[in-house]
Design an enzyme around this catalytic site. Structure first.
Site, PDB file in Angstrom:
ATOM      1  N   ASP A 141      55.678  23.674 -29.289  1.00  0.00           N
ATOM      2  CA  ASP A 141      55.532  23.472 -27.769  1.00  0.00           C
ATOM      3  C   ASP A 141      55.761  21.820 -27.404  1.00  0.00           C
ATOM      4  OD1 ASP A 141      53.709  26.111 -26.168  1.00  0.00           O
ATOM      5  OD2 ASP A 141      54.025  26.176 -28.531  1.00  0.00           O
ATOM      6  N   HIS A 193      56.871  20.843 -42.871  1.00  0.00           N
ATOM      7  CA  HIS A 193      56.406  22.157 -43.345  1.00  0.00           C
ATOM      8  C   HIS A 193      55.580  22.213 -44.435  1.00  0.00           C
ATOM      9  CE1 HIS A 193      59.993  22.921 -40.494  1.00  0.00           C
ATOM     10  NE2 HIS A 193      59.124  23.914 -40.251  1.00  0.00           N
ATOM     11  N   SER A 236      57.475  28.619 -37.600  1.00  0.00           N
ATOM     12  CA  SER A 236      57.708  28.611 -38.914  1.00  0.00           C
ATOM     13  C   SER A 236      56.750  28.060 -40.074  1.00  0.00           C
ATOM     14  CB  SER A 236      58.953  27.312 -38.972  1.00  0.00           C
ATOM     15  OG  SER A 236      58.538  26.184 -38.389  1.00  0.00           O
TER      16      SER A 236
END
Length: 438
Positions: free
Chosen positions: A255, A385, A132
């Site tokens: 991850d 983000h 993303s």
């Protein structure tokens, strides 16, 4: 209720195709968690909006908004929604560089036969793999309520966006390349959405060669590479497979956040598995996408983002659900991050990825990441983000790093948005060979 029915209740019906893929269940979990965050945010935001006054709004509702009154932007929009009016959610304008006083560079006198003699004007195509952070999730959103759209602002993605046409319009790596070659192909335009028309899928042509999938881990990197090659080969009228390409890879956040935290796997995705996933992807690209310069962006140390979660209730909610095991200087998380970075360093030194028609260069501009005092302004309203400023800083940093010799590259983000010019006498994108380190 109409706001919810168009977004929340329609979403589960679209999960069937996701579950059919290998990474489907993982992505389904990711989207479900995002929807949980957004629902909680909406409930809390509306509650705060009802109680808000100009005196407390800046503290309780302060979004990542540059030069705007959060009370005017947020409280009035929330009140309009509460009154039943359907108004467009606010978004921020892209951020461009103020200056880029570089001379135009002609293409090489003869088409280069080596990736180690590649000028920016020789690059004909760009592509990207990642998650993303590359898909541009929420990048232009001005406030937290807009998160319910799950919109991916691929057009301003730092490594793939093509908003406008120059780095003055919008600072992205492709727009810097377009300064030298206006015929560049592959960059993204417009938007995608995690629901229905996601980046990295056949359903969002706006993404072009941005194969990044929101919520993805290194386990899905090979599938992204296969999608990238498929799109190129299926569109020979647009993409010349024989032309020189720049592909940027940035993976690892999920991850940790998904593998280690959210799914609560005892070992998560180990450094060995992470390294093997990246190697497998590069092996595929080397065999199927020659004439490629690969930017391998080093794994982000996400513990550096932890302080920002205290910025607002929205940010605390996001972190508590999406990356709940993340704590400042957590030794377990740090060991995984260091392991990932070590694996990428080994890969970048692997001679098998240093050919005449294919090379991998580690871009370490996140290694010593240190945010300025106003660091929160570089993020979207979830404080995780990249926002418009964050994407611009990432773009300038990547661009600069591409022209810094190997061994002499910057290791912190270019928060000042000062972009460097390719240097004489050759103007080459820097590799180990042309940097004199191999």
């Amino acid at each position: 209720s109409s706001l919810y029915s168009s977004t929340f209740w329609a979403t589960p019906r679209r999960f069937d195709s996701l579950i059919a893929s290998n990474q489907g269940m993982q992505k389904t979990i990711f989207i479900t968690l995002l929807l949980q965050v957004n629902l909680l945010v909406c409930i809390e935001s509306v509650s705060l909006a009802r109680q808000a006054t100009p005196e407390n709004s800046a503290q309780d509702l302060n979004p990542v908004v540059i030069g705007r009154d959060p009370y005017d932007i947020l409280v009035k929009r929330f009140q309009t929604l509460l009154d039943g009016e359907n108004v467009p959610l606010g978004s921020l304008l892209p951020v461009g560089v103020e200056t880029f006083d570089c001379e135009k560079i002609d293409s090489s006198p003869t088409p280069p036969t080596s990736v180690h003699k590649l000028r920016p004007s020789d690059v004909q195509m760009v592509g990207a793999l990642g998650d993303s952070l590359t898909a541009g999730l929420w990048a232009k959103e001005a406030h937290m309520l807009a998160q319910i759209t799950l919109e991916e602002d691929v057009d301003i993605s730092w490594s793939m966006g093509g908003n406008g046409s120059t780095p003055f319009d919008c600072a992205t790596m492709p727009n810097f390349l377009r300064f030298y070659n206006s015929d560049l192909k592959g960059y993204s335009s417009g938007t995608c959405s995690m629901v229905g028309e996601a980046s990295g899928s056949d359903n969002c042509p706006n993404g072009a060669l941005n194969a990044a999938v929101s919520g993805e881990t290194s386990r899905g990197l090979l599938a992204e590479a296969q999608h990238l090659v498929k799109v190129i080969r299926n569109n020979p009228d647009i993409y010349d497979e024989a032309s020189w390409k720049v592909v940027t890879i940035f993976i690892g956040v999920n991850d940790l956040c998904t593998g280690l935290c959210t799914l609560n796997q005892p070992e998560g995705i180990t450094r060995t598995e992470y390294g093997n996933n990246v190697r497998q992807t590069l092996d595929y690209l080397k065999s199927n996408l020659p004439k490629t310069f690969v930017n391998l962006v080093n794994a982000l140390n996400i513990t550096k983002l932890v302080p920002f979660q205290e910025y607002s209730a929205n940010c605390r909610l996001f972190y508590s659900i999406m990356c709940q095991c993340l704590k400042p200087d957590d030794p377990r998380v740090n060991s995984y991050i260091e392991g990932y970075q070590d694996e990428l360093a080994k890969i970048a030194e692997d001679a098998s990825y240093d050919q005449d028609d294919f090379t991998v260069v580690l871009q370490p501009f996140l290694d010593d990441l240190s945010f300025p005092e106003n660091g929160i302004n570089f993020f979207a309203p979830d404080c995780f983000h990249f926002g418009v400023l964050g994407d611009a800083a990432m773009a300038v940093s990547l661009w600069n790093s591409m022209f810094e010799p190997v061994g002499q590259k910057s290791k912190n983000l270019a928060f000042d948005l000062v972009a460097k010019c390719p240097e004489e006498p050759d103007y080459f994108l820097k590799t180990k060979r042309n940097s004199g380190t191999r």
